[in-house]
Design an enzyme around this catalytic site. Structure first.
Site, PDB file in Angstrom:
ATOM      1  N   HIS A   1      -4.450  11.203  -9.355  1.00 40.46           N
ATOM      2  CA  HIS A   1      -5.818  11.646  -9.606  1.00 40.46           C
ATOM      3  C   HIS A   1      -6.849  10.786  -8.870  1.00 40.46           C
ATOM      4  O   HIS A   1      -8.027  11.141  -8.800  1.00 40.46           O
ATOM      5  CB  HIS A   1      -6.121  11.589 -11.108  1.00 40.46           C
TER       6      HIS A   1
ATOM      7  N   ASP B   1       0.861  -1.186   0.000  1.00 35.34           N
ATOM      8  CA  ASP B   1       0.000   0.000   0.000  1.00 35.34           C
ATOM      9  C   ASP B   1       0.895   1.232   0.000  1.00 35.34           C
ATOM     10  O   ASP B   1       1.686   1.436   0.924  1.00 35.34           O
ATOM     11  CB  ASP B   1      -0.886  -0.008   1.249  1.00 35.34           C
ATOM     12  N   MET B   2       0.769   2.057  -1.032  1.00 39.44           N
ATOM     13  CA  MET B   2       1.667   3.208  -1.151  1.00 39.44           C
ATOM     14  C   MET B   2       1.447   4.222  -0.031  1.00 39.44           C
ATOM     15  O   MET B   2       2.325   5.047   0.238  1.00 39.44           O
ATOM     16  CB  MET B   2       1.478   3.882  -2.507  1.00 39.44           C
TER      17      MET B   2
ATOM     18  N   LYS C   1       2.412   7.222 -12.492  1.00 40.33           N
ATOM     19  CA  LYS C   1       1.641   7.373 -13.729  1.00 40.33           C
ATOM     20  C   LYS C   1       0.189   6.981 -13.447  1.00 40.33           C
ATOM     21  O   LYS C   1      -0.088   5.885 -12.994  1.00 40.33           O
ATOM     22  CB  LYS C   1       2.213   6.473 -14.832  1.00 40.33           C
TER      23      LYS C   1
END
Length: 268
Positions: free
Chosen positions: A261, A243-244, A257
């Protein structure tokens, strides 16, 4: 002549036109979806030369009562730039069609095909939440997708393997094109780098393209556990699940990338 009345009429008609254009703009998108569903770009490409409407009708599973509708569909797609029209004779059935640069990217076998990405965008899982926009604005749900499905987008991907594969195919098709342009135009970015972590790197399409052009780079493809589960790395590519928002594997550079958003500014 009542100039004030005329001016008011012009304003009313202009306002009506704007409303109708916005209201019916979905027809362009649905026309493209229809063309992809019927494989029209592939059929025209396989023909090998400008394809007459009569031949296109014969090559598609079109009901005889719908031939005029196909002609109208092609007019819409020509207007949108997906096909080019050649008039061979005055007979409208002998109008011929050729692909444009845009429709070439919709061919199934094009190396940079965007067909999967376009099909993904029209999937009900992604289209239906837009009907919940107004409801979402009145509640505490984090996204319209959550309002529609009762869970986050990433949870659906984990629970729906078929849609997850569909999503990965769509993202991979976009990445192949972006990677091609990026490596051609932005080579300097990678010079001197020895390691890179691609956050949300999916099945590794970008990492494979980068390591092919810059073999000195060691790439970590970092994504949710269910995305990278079962994927096998190489000497230059390693798959890591996680999990970032908790931690990102260390590397000299980080690639983001189609990531930021997905969350609001505070979370990012």
């Amino acid at each position: 002549m009542d100039f004030d009345s005329e001016d008011n009429s012009v304003k009313l008609l202009r306002a009506q036109t704007q409303i109708m254009n916005q209201t019916l703009s979905f027809i362009k998108s649905m026309s493209l979806k229809c063309a992809i569903d019927l494989c029209i770009p592939d059929v025209i490409h396989k023909y090998g030369q400008p394809m007459p409407l009569s031949q296109l009708i014969a090559s598609l599973p079109i009901h005889p009562s719908k031939t005029d509708s196909l002609r109208r569909l092609m007019r819409m797609l020509i207007h949108s730039g997906f096909f080019s029209q050649h008039n061979i004779t005055e007979n409208e059935l002998e109008v011929s069609y050729v692909l444009t640069d845009t429709s070439m990217l919709l061919l199934k076998d094009h190396p940079l095909s965007m067909k999967s990405m376009v099909q993904l965008a029209y999937d009900p899982f992604l289209m239906n939440p837009f009907h919940q926009f107004s409801t979402w604005l009145t509640n505490e749900d984090p996204t319209p997708f959550h309002t529609q499905n009762g869970m986050a987008f990433w949870d659906i991907l984990e629970r729906e393997p078929k849609f997850n594969n569909f999503f990965n195919d769509g993202m991979a098709s976009d990445t192949r094109l972006v990677a091609s342009v990026m490596i051609e135009r932005c080579k300097g970015v990678f010079k001197g780098l020895n390691s890179l972590v691609d956050v949300g790197g999916g099945t590794g399409t970008m990492a494979k393209a980068i390591t092919k052009s810059f073999p000195q780079l060691k790439c970590i493809v970092f994504d949710l556990p269910h995305v990278v589960d079962g994927l096998h790395g190489t000497e230059n590519i390693k798959y890591v699940g996680g999990d970032m928002f908790e931690a990102i594997p260390p590397a000299e550079s980080i690639m983001l990338k189609w990531i930021l958003h997905n969350w609001n500014d505070e979370e990012c």
